[in-house]
Design a protein around this motif. Sequence first.
Motif, PDB file in Angstrom:
ATOM      1  N   THR A  41       0.833  -1.210   0.000  1.00 22.71           N
ATOM      2  CA  THR A  41       0.000   0.000   0.000  1.00 22.71           C
ATOM      3  C   THR A  41       0.861   1.251   0.000  1.00 22.71           C
ATOM      4  N   ALA A  42       1.886   1.276   0.854  1.00 19.65           N
ATOM      5  CA  ALA A  42       2.781   2.427   0.912  1.00 19.65           C
ATOM      6  C   ALA A  42       3.574   2.575  -0.380  1.00 19.65           C
ATOM      7  N   GLN A  43       3.975   1.472  -0.966  1.00 16.09           N
ATOM      8  CA  GLN A  43       4.751   1.540  -2.210  1.00 16.09           C
ATOM      9  C   GLN A  43       3.919   2.121  -3.345  1.00 16.09           C
ATOM     10  N   ARG A  44       2.665   1.711  -3.433  1.00 20.37           N
ATOM     11  CA  ARG A  44       1.809   2.230  -4.504  1.00 20.37           C
ATOM     12  C   ARG A  44       1.455   3.688  -4.275  1.00 20.37           C
ATOM     13  N   SER A  45       1.381   4.100  -3.027  1.00 17.20           N
ATOM     14  CA  SER A  45       1.039   5.486  -2.725  1.00 17.20           C
ATOM     15  C   SER A  45       2.206   6.432  -2.983  1.00 17.20           C
ATOM     16  N   THR A  46       3.419   5.986  -2.651  1.00 17.33           N
ATOM     17  CA  THR A  46       4.587   6.866  -2.758  1.00 17.33           C
ATOM     18  C   THR A  46       5.459   6.561  -3.968  1.00 17.33           C
ATOM     19  N   GLY A  47       5.296   5.359  -4.555  1.00 21.87           N
ATOM     20  CA  GLY A  47       6.129   4.972  -5.690  1.00 21.87           C
ATOM     21  C   GLY A  47       7.531   4.578  -5.298  1.00 21.87           C
ATOM     22  N   SER A  48       7.768   4.323  -4.018  1.00 21.61           N
ATOM     23  CA  SER A  48       9.121   4.012  -3.548  1.00 21.61           C
ATOM     24  C   SER A  48       9.090   2.855  -2.566  1.00 21.61           C
ATOM     25  N   PHE A  49       9.913   1.844  -2.841  1.00 18.74           N
ATOM     26  CA  PHE A  49      10.036   0.739  -1.888  1.00 18.74           C
ATOM     27  C   PHE A  49      10.824   1.169  -0.658  1.00 18.74           C
ATOM     28  N   ALA A  50      11.700   2.153  -0.817  1.00 15.96           N
ATOM     29  CA  ALA A  50      12.444   2.650   0.341  1.00 15.96           C
ATOM     30  C   ALA A  50      11.486   3.290   1.346  1.00 15.96           C
ATOM     31  N   THR A  51      10.563   4.095   0.839  1.00 19.47           N
ATOM     32  CA  THR A  51       9.559   4.705   1.720  1.00 19.47           C
ATOM     33  C   THR A  51       8.640   3.649   2.307  1.00 19.47           C
ATOM     34  N   ALA A  52       8.280   2.669   1.488  1.00 16.79           N
ATOM     35  CA  ALA A  52       7.432   1.583   1.982  1.00 16.79           C
ATOM     36  C   ALA A  52       8.125   0.834   3.111  1.00 16.79           C
ATOM     37  N   GLY A  53       9.432   0.640   2.974  1.00 11.37           N
ATOM     38  CA  GLY A  53      10.186  -0.007   4.040  1.00 11.37           C
ATOM     39  C   GLY A  53      10.211   0.828   5.305  1.00 11.37           C
ATOM     40  N   LEU A  54      10.257   2.146   5.148  1.00 11.20           N
ATOM     41  CA  LEU A  54      10.204   3.033   6.303  1.00 11.20           C
ATOM     42  C   LEU A  54       8.866   2.918   7.029  1.00 11.20           C
ATOM     43  N   VAL A  55       7.790   2.818   6.263  1.00 13.58           N
ATOM     44  CA  VAL A  55       6.448   2.698   6.850  1.00 13.58           C
ATOM     45  C   VAL A  55       6.315   1.385   7.614  1.00 13.58           C
ATOM     46  N   THR A  56       6.700   0.272   6.985  1.00 13.75           N
ATOM     47  CA  THR A  56       6.588  -1.023   7.661  1.00 13.75           C
ATOM     48  C   THR A  56       7.572  -1.129   8.825  1.00 13.75           C
ATOM     49  N   GLY A  57       8.717  -0.460   8.712  1.00 12.58           N
ATOM     50  CA  GLY A  57       9.655  -0.445   9.832  1.00 12.58           C
ATOM     51  C   GLY A  57       9.080   0.286  11.031  1.00 12.58           C
ATOM     52  N   ALA A  58       8.400   1.406  10.772  1.00 14.49           N
ATOM     53  CA  ALA A  58       7.753   2.145  11.858  1.00 14.49           C
ATOM     54  C   ALA A  58       6.662   1.296  12.499  1.00 14.49           C
ATOM     55  N   TYR A  59       5.927   0.563  11.677  1.00 16.10           N
ATOM     56  CA  TYR A  59       4.879  -0.327  12.194  1.00 16.10           C
ATOM     57  C   TYR A  59       5.492  -1.428  13.053  1.00 16.10           C
ATOM     58  N   ALA A  60       6.610  -1.986  12.591  1.00 12.74           N
ATOM     59  CA  ALA A  60       7.252  -3.083  13.316  1.00 12.74           C
ATOM     60  C   ALA A  60       7.866  -2.617  14.626  1.00 12.74           C
ATOM     61  N   LEU A  61       8.374  -1.387  14.669  1.00 13.45           N
ATOM     62  CA  LEU A  61       9.017  -0.895  15.885  1.00 13.45           C
ATOM     63  C   LEU A  61       8.051  -0.836  17.068  1.00 13.45           C
ATOM     64  N   THR A  62       6.770  -0.735  16.773  1.00  6.01           N
ATOM     65  CA  THR A  62       5.788  -0.643  17.861  1.00  6.01           C
ATOM     66  C   THR A  62       5.636  -1.962  18.606  1.00  6.01           C
ATOM     67  N   THR A  63       6.319  -3.004  18.135  1.00  7.30           N
ATOM     68  CA  THR A  63       6.270  -4.273  18.864  1.00  7.30           C
ATOM     69  C   THR A  63       6.800  -4.116  20.284  1.00  7.30           C
TER      70      THR A  63
END
Length: 446
Positions: A41-63
């Motif tokens: 979802t983040a990749q399609r919205s921003t066009g960047s896998f790097a940004t998508a990785g940042l989004v999923t990384g932020a989600y994962a950090l909340t563990t």
Amino acid sequence: MSGPTVSYRAVLRVPHLLPAFAAASTVRLSYGTTPLALLFTAQRSTGSFATAGLVTGAYALTTFALPLKSRLADTYGLPRVLLALGLAHPVALLGLLAVTVALPGSVPPLVAAAVLAGLAVPPASSAMRAIWSSATEPGAARQRAFSLDAVTEEVTLAVGPALTGTLVALRGPQLAVLVGAAAALVGSVTLAAGRAARAQRDGTARGPLRFGAGPLRLAAFRPVLVAALGVGLALSMVEIAVAGRAQNGAAGYLMAALSVGSALGGLLWGRRHHTRSHHTHLVGLLTAAAVGYAAASLAPNLVVLAAVLLVAGLTLAPTFVVAYLVADQVVPAGHRTEGTTWVNTANNVGVAIGGPLAGVLLTSTSVAATQALAGAAALVPALLLLALGARHRPGVSRRSRTAPRARRPGHRATARHRTASASRGSSGDPVRSRTRTGRPNPPPAG
């Protein structure tokens, strides 16, 4: 070694356990679908896998907020926390989808929405383990319960990404996010409303919410965290090494072989009657995993590698079963939800360290060297546990000639059990003295 005749079916026949187990498994399915769905979802919205990785990384950090959520559940009761987070998490995911529509390509709001969604993930796995603990007698029945729990978690975390991939191919990643949100909502509300979770209110730790080390203060609990961290570290290194060697879609099948081995190992481990100490089990399982991961570096082709990973995977679920049993044994009853959550958190810390480390090793050395070092990553905690020896070793499995029978949630303990519990809680530790009155895994998993 023959053991007591307590079957998985007998454990699930305990009143109110099967609906709770089904509800918790539904929430766990969202654990497997949502991270990958957010990535696409983040990749399609921003066009960047790097940004998508940042989004999923932020989600994962909340563990790292999971122990706090479990402490809230121990303090205020499972139903309240499950219901609140079960409603908040889907709302946060819907908010993230709204950001992709209203502010396409805007990174800060997307990351903030991912953090909110991650913080609201309901702790269904730790809640289910608390229910298992209160609804079954110590011994064979509880071992069966935790084995079934570990295997189910392994299966749902394997099925989730496959389901996400199918939904993304059919309708796009937004549908996958909605399915994950729906699974979390339905499972959490059902689990919170069930009699098994509501029975836990009688065991809720009284008093205000307290901050501090909690179960981490217990010396007998720390070796379990060392083992869990080592498992996450080694497993993430194996995954990176396998991806580097396969270089194509075969990596998914190779890791699936590891998951199949883990599920088989968990089922077989739960059926055996164990008499050795949990400390011995952890050392043995970690050593066997180290040998298996190191042997993967010698596999001449991908078929042999799949077979080696399947065998090595036999140790994975049993390691977590033993870790959960130790947490159940040494952590005071009113803090067991938090105790098992720390096991998962330690594993996630290992995953977070092992992934980048394996990437560096893969770039600077070779695939074979990275796989061999993954074996070393599992061997180091085994050696640390050996060094600790009897000083802080986890408890000993109880011998039993007859099978302990499962009991109903909220069933009152006998005088003998109450006396034993009182003697265990009299150490003077402020965590242990609080009275009870009522979980790559891809993070965050509750």
